[in-house]
Scaffold this active site. Sequence first.
Site, PDB file in Angstrom:
ATOM      1  N   HIS A 172      17.845  22.871  50.102  1.00 16.25           N
ATOM      2  CA  HIS A 172      18.952  22.188  50.779  1.00 16.25           C
ATOM      3  C   HIS A 172      19.655  23.158  51.738  1.00 16.25           C
ATOM      4  O   HIS A 172      20.855  23.411  51.634  1.00 16.25           O
ATOM      5  CB  HIS A 172      19.960  21.631  49.772  1.00 16.25           C
ATOM      6  CG  HIS A 172      20.833  20.555  50.353  1.00 16.25           C
ATOM      7  ND1 HIS A 172      21.403  19.558  49.585  1.00 16.25           N
ATOM      8  CD2 HIS A 172      21.248  20.298  51.628  1.00 16.25           C
ATOM      9  CE1 HIS A 172      22.122  18.754  50.347  1.00 16.25           C
ATOM     10  NE2 HIS A 172      22.044  19.194  51.594  1.00 16.25           N
ATOM     11  N   GLU A 183      19.623  18.279  42.336  1.00 11.94           N
ATOM     12  CA  GLU A 183      19.530  19.656  42.828  1.00 11.94           C
ATOM     13  C   GLU A 183      20.746  20.468  42.388  1.00 11.94           C
ATOM     14  O   GLU A 183      21.836  19.919  42.232  1.00 11.94           O
ATOM     15  CB  GLU A 183      19.401  19.679  44.356  1.00 11.94           C
ATOM     16  CG  GLU A 183      20.563  19.046  45.100  1.00 11.94           C
ATOM     17  CD  GLU A 183      20.327  18.966  46.602  1.00 11.94           C
ATOM     18  OE1 GLU A 183      21.268  19.345  47.329  1.00 11.94           O
ATOM     19  OE2 GLU A 183      19.248  18.533  47.058  1.00 11.94           O
ATOM     20  N   ARG A 242      19.542  12.793  52.773  1.00 14.52           N
ATOM     21  CA  ARG A 242      20.054  12.852  51.416  1.00 14.52           C
ATOM     22  C   ARG A 242      18.959  12.425  50.459  1.00 14.52           C
ATOM     23  O   ARG A 242      18.152  11.545  50.765  1.00 14.52           O
ATOM     24  CB  ARG A 242      21.267  11.925  51.249  1.00 14.52           C
ATOM     25  CG  ARG A 242      22.586  12.545  51.672  1.00 14.52           C
ATOM     26  CD  ARG A 242      23.046  13.569  50.648  1.00 14.52           C
ATOM     27  NE  ARG A 242      24.414  13.978  50.864  1.00 14.52           N
ATOM     28  CZ  ARG A 242      24.767  15.057  51.535  1.00 14.52           C
ATOM     29  NH1 ARG A 242      23.834  15.832  52.057  1.00 14.52           N
ATOM     30  NH2 ARG A 242      26.022  15.378  51.673  1.00 14.52           N
TER      31      ARG A 242
END
Length: 315
Positions: free
Chosen positions: A281, A263, A234
């Site tokens: 991601h 993001e 994370r």
Amino acid sequence: MSKPELLQIGPYPEWDQEALDESYVVHKYFEADDKAALLAEVGPSIRAIATRGELGADAELIAALPNLEIIAINGVGFDAVDLDAARARGIRVTNTPGVLTDDVADLGVALALAVSRGVVGGEAWARSGKWASEGLYPLQHKVTGKKAGVLGLGRIGFEVAKRLAAFNMDIAYSDIAAKDYAPDWEFIADPVALAERSDFYLVTLAASAQTRHIVNKEVIEAVGPDGILINVSRASNVDEDALLDALESGKLGAAGLDVFDGEPNINPRFVALENVVLQPHQASGTVETRMAMGQLMRDNLTAHFAGEELPSAVI
């Protein structure tokens, strides 16, 4: 019997959307122009939330749903869900662990290889014609036999370390305590000490308030000007400003990152750097794993409304 009403926080692939629409009355929070008006209209009828790990469900949203029973996360991370607010009302929370472990571990190792061997820059060198006009690509760095430090030896960290072992890497790890399932790897409790002995520093621990910025300026600079930091966990686990400063100044050699603060709007400072490989991601982003994640999320919802044991409960 009427279908339970569900609040969907973000979009899903078509196979998940069709299945949810078939079993529930789905209210798409992410499509609402006036989200407050939507909650005012349907909030009292919502019994379930379907969300993603990075989207979660905060205390304000939970408070707007007085009859909420379950928050089902499509993803392993639950740090974006206010667990205290859920516990206070007896709301169940589920996630999708296990099914994405291999893919995240694979990408973590892929980033280590890509950064160390210059895969992205080399591809651009060949594609641009510089190979023909300017000669061989600058020499990069070896992976096999180097020292790896894994911060967080849970499911994903363990699989990352197993893969790195295939490269004959000298592996150490840091966690809350030594793991009996990793007798061949050195346990180093202090993240800074782990960083000091690591050529590759891989961040794979779960995120929480306690782990926020655990990879701080001291840790990052301990990895050093020849070291590589990889984050497939994370963004909150890493102090992003300190990371950018170290990458720009050369105090950290390079990084491979799949997660970022804010993001998908990543800090433009990253884009200007040549010593970082950026990913959107997408560590769990394979068809096979996303289908399995969606199925497990739906299995949790189905079990809840059938009064059965939840397959993967967080609380």
